[in-house]
Design a protein around this motif. Structure first.
Motif, PDB file in Angstrom:
ATOM      1  N   LEU A 143       0.689  -1.189   0.067  1.00  0.00           N
ATOM      2  CA  LEU A 143      -0.103  -0.063  -0.012  1.00  0.00           C
ATOM      3  C   LEU A 143       0.874   1.166   0.081  1.00  0.00           C
ATOM      4  O   LEU A 143       2.065   1.331   0.694  1.00  0.00           O
ATOM      5  CB  LEU A 143      -0.892   0.122   1.155  1.00  0.00           C
ATOM      6  CG  LEU A 143      -1.643  -1.274   1.773  1.00  0.00           C
ATOM      7  CD1 LEU A 143      -2.712  -0.781   2.931  1.00  0.00           C
ATOM      8  CD2 LEU A 143      -2.518  -1.525   0.397  1.00  0.00           C
ATOM      9  N   GLN A 198      -9.763   8.110  -6.033  1.00  0.00           N
ATOM     10  CA  GLN A 198      -9.792   6.577  -5.862  1.00  0.00           C
ATOM     11  C   GLN A 198      -8.641   6.046  -5.779  1.00  0.00           C
ATOM     12  O   GLN A 198      -7.620   6.726  -6.406  1.00  0.00           O
ATOM     13  CB  GLN A 198     -10.898   6.050  -6.840  1.00  0.00           C
ATOM     14  CG  GLN A 198     -10.538   6.222  -8.102  1.00  0.00           C
ATOM     15  CD  GLN A 198     -11.576   5.765  -9.086  1.00  0.00           C
ATOM     16  OE1 GLN A 198     -12.777   6.316  -9.137  1.00  0.00           O
ATOM     17  NE2 GLN A 198     -11.400   5.348 -10.370  1.00  0.00           N
ATOM     18  N   GLU A 199      -8.660   4.851  -5.549  1.00  0.00           N
ATOM     19  CA  GLU A 199      -7.262   3.867  -5.548  1.00  0.00           C
ATOM     20  C   GLU A 199      -6.902   3.645  -6.830  1.00  0.00           C
ATOM     21  O   GLU A 199      -7.708   3.572  -8.053  1.00  0.00           O
ATOM     22  CB  GLU A 199      -7.661   2.543  -5.005  1.00  0.00           C
ATOM     23  CG  GLU A 199      -8.023   2.609  -3.468  1.00  0.00           C
ATOM     24  CD  GLU A 199      -9.655   3.201  -3.220  1.00  0.00           C
ATOM     25  OE1 GLU A 199     -10.386   2.979  -4.442  1.00  0.00           O
ATOM     26  OE2 GLU A 199     -10.172   3.458  -2.342  1.00  0.00           O
ATOM     27  N   GLU A 258      -4.540   0.639  -8.705  1.00  0.00           N
ATOM     28  CA  GLU A 258      -3.812  -0.659  -8.654  1.00  0.00           C
ATOM     29  C   GLU A 258      -3.151  -1.248  -9.820  1.00  0.00           C
ATOM     30  O   GLU A 258      -3.667  -1.036 -10.750  1.00  0.00           O
ATOM     31  CB  GLU A 258      -5.132  -1.506  -7.998  1.00  0.00           C
ATOM     32  CG  GLU A 258      -4.647  -3.037  -7.580  1.00  0.00           C
ATOM     33  CD  GLU A 258      -5.767  -3.791  -7.264  1.00  0.00           C
ATOM     34  OE1 GLU A 258      -7.198  -3.565  -7.183  1.00  0.00           O
ATOM     35  OE2 GLU A 258      -5.462  -4.815  -7.206  1.00  0.00           O
ATOM     36  N   MET A 305      -0.770  -0.802  -4.570  1.00  0.00           N
ATOM     37  CA  MET A 305      -2.014   0.122  -4.300  1.00  0.00           C
ATOM     38  C   MET A 305      -1.819   1.563  -3.992  1.00  0.00           C
ATOM     39  O   MET A 305      -1.108   1.603  -2.799  1.00  0.00           O
ATOM     40  CB  MET A 305      -3.152  -0.570  -3.382  1.00  0.00           C
ATOM     41  CG  MET A 305      -3.380  -2.017  -3.986  1.00  0.00           C
ATOM     42  SD  MET A 305      -5.217  -2.191  -3.328  1.00  0.00           S
ATOM     43  CE  MET A 305      -6.387  -0.962  -3.972  1.00  0.00           C
ATOM     44  N   ASP A 306      -2.326   2.360  -4.792  1.00  0.00           N
ATOM     45  CA  ASP A 306      -1.900   3.871  -4.418  1.00  0.00           C
ATOM     46  C   ASP A 306      -3.306   4.306  -3.659  1.00  0.00           C
ATOM     47  O   ASP A 306      -4.342   4.357  -4.553  1.00  0.00           O
ATOM     48  CB  ASP A 306      -1.457   4.527  -5.442  1.00  0.00           C
ATOM     49  CG  ASP A 306      -1.925   6.014  -5.633  1.00  0.00           C
ATOM     50  OD1 ASP A 306      -1.607   6.734  -4.541  1.00  0.00           O
ATOM     51  OD2 ASP A 306      -2.241   6.530  -6.905  1.00  0.00           O
ATOM     52  N   LEU A 307      -3.383   4.862  -2.512  1.00  0.00           N
ATOM     53  CA  LEU A 307      -4.648   5.173  -1.820  1.00  0.00           C
ATOM     54  C   LEU A 307      -4.791   6.649  -1.905  1.00  0.00           C
ATOM     55  O   LEU A 307      -3.665   7.391  -1.433  1.00  0.00           O
ATOM     56  CB  LEU A 307      -4.594   4.675  -0.525  1.00  0.00           C
ATOM     57  CG  LEU A 307      -4.450   3.025  -0.272  1.00  0.00           C
ATOM     58  CD1 LEU A 307      -4.681   2.759   1.230  1.00  0.00           C
ATOM     59  CD2 LEU A 307      -5.450   2.285  -1.283  1.00  0.00           C
ATOM     60  N   TYR A 321      -7.902  -2.232   3.597  1.00  0.00           N
ATOM     61  CA  TYR A 321      -6.833  -2.482   2.757  1.00  0.00           C
ATOM     62  C   TYR A 321      -5.694  -3.186   3.695  1.00  0.00           C
ATOM     63  O   TYR A 321      -4.819  -3.914   3.312  1.00  0.00           O
ATOM     64  CB  TYR A 321      -6.451  -1.382   2.051  1.00  0.00           C
ATOM     65  CG  TYR A 321      -7.012  -0.943   0.769  1.00  0.00           C
ATOM     66  CD1 TYR A 321      -7.615  -2.104  -0.186  1.00  0.00           C
ATOM     67  CD2 TYR A 321      -7.798   0.316   0.639  1.00  0.00           C
ATOM     68  CE1 TYR A 321      -8.351  -1.801  -1.258  1.00  0.00           C
ATOM     69  CE2 TYR A 321      -8.472   0.411  -0.245  1.00  0.00           C
ATOM     70  CZ  TYR A 321      -8.860  -0.712  -1.201  1.00  0.00           C
ATOM     71  OH  TYR A 321      -9.669  -0.333  -2.245  1.00  0.00           O
TER      72      TYR A 321
END
Ligand SMILES: Nc1nc2c(ncn2[C@@H]2O[C@H](COP(=O)(O)OP(=O)(O)OP(=O)(O)O)[C@@H](O)[C@H]2O)c(=O)[nH]1
Ligand SMILES: [Mg+2]
Length: 238
Positions: A41, A71-72, A74, A93-95, A108
């Motif tokens: 993450l 939004q995320e 991925e 995953m870029d949050l 997550y």
């Protein structure tokens, strides 16, 4: 051939061995923290450079990281060793950093194999509370605490040399802020479900190096493609 009944000593010994083996496996799984998660993450305050880092890792370019993420993102990232050889791949995953969009972090973290906390080493002071809050959320998450999920504190924007704070300054600032946060939360109580013990006992000042999850600190520039510290960190996951 003699028939075996459930009461025969041979069968009972065999059953005992099976049960003992199953118990041993269960205990070992529990103490080793269970299965490792499946995604790395990218977390941290707004504008730190998570999306820029995501595209840098995934596509080798800085992407369109000028817009606040809603939004995320991925994707799979190819992991390279120091000799630039591909050694595997990891799901990243870029949050979004915006506090209102951060509620999914809890979810997550249940499936995180590692966490990269991206901080802006130029704008560290105005963002230190948020950055420490993120780190608090991460480290006291029950799954993270149980699995000792590794964390990298990535001090980004190192290319802005004269304005960027040093890695050591960033580490100390976050450490101090996390220490203050721990004291406040311990005093207030009401942190049911959070693994506060992951931040130490509270009898001496908090030290990132002494925490349960391994925490490393590195200097990067997502924009300029200087992300070797992140690659080295990811290489430990494959
Ligand atoms: N100088 C410099 N600027 C960077 C670097 N990385 C990102 N930026 C810039 O910082 C700004 C924010 O980058 P993003 O990648 O969108 O930041 P983010 O963490 O994804 O932000 P949110 O999605 O709002 O959480 C953009 O203008 C980027 O161009 C870097 O290494 N150096
Ligand atoms: Mg973003």
């Amino acid at each position: 051939m003699a028939e075996l009944s459930l009461n025969s000593p041979e069968v009972q010994i065999a059953l005992l061995v099976v049960v003992a083996t199953l118990l041993l496996i269960a205990v070992l799984t529990l103490f080793s923290g269970g299965k490792r998660g499946s995604a790395v993450l990218l977390v941290g305050p707004c504008n730190g450079g998570k999306t820029t880092l995501f595209y840098r890792l995934k596509e080798g370019s800085a992407g369109l990281g000028t817009v606040a993420s809603m939004q995320e993102n991925e994707g799979m990232v190819q992991v390279r060793n120091d000799k630039d050889r591909v050694v595997g791949s990891v799901r990243v995953m870029d949050l979004p950093g915006h506090p209102r969009l951060r509620s999914k972090l809890e979810q997550y973290l249940k499936d995180a194999s590692a966490v990269v906390l991206v901080i802006d080493s130029v704008e560290l002071t105005p963002n230190k509370t948020e950055a420490a809050e993120d780190l608090f959320e991460v480290l006291t998450h029950p799954t993270v605490a149980r699995r000792r999920t590794p964390v990298l504190l990535a001090c980004n924007k190192a290319d802005l040399e004269t304005q960027a704070h040093s890695v050591d300054f960033c580490r100390r600032t976050i450490e101090k802020q996390l220490d203050t946060m721990r004291k406040t939360r311990l005093a207030l109580g009401g942190e049911a479900g959070r693994a506060l013990s992951a931040l130490g006992k509270g009898d001496k000042p908090l030290q990132l190096a002494a925490l349960r999850s391994p925490i490393s600190v590195g200097e990067i520039s997502a924009e300029k493609g200087e992300v070797a510290e992140v690659m080295r960190f990811l290489a430990k996951m494959v």
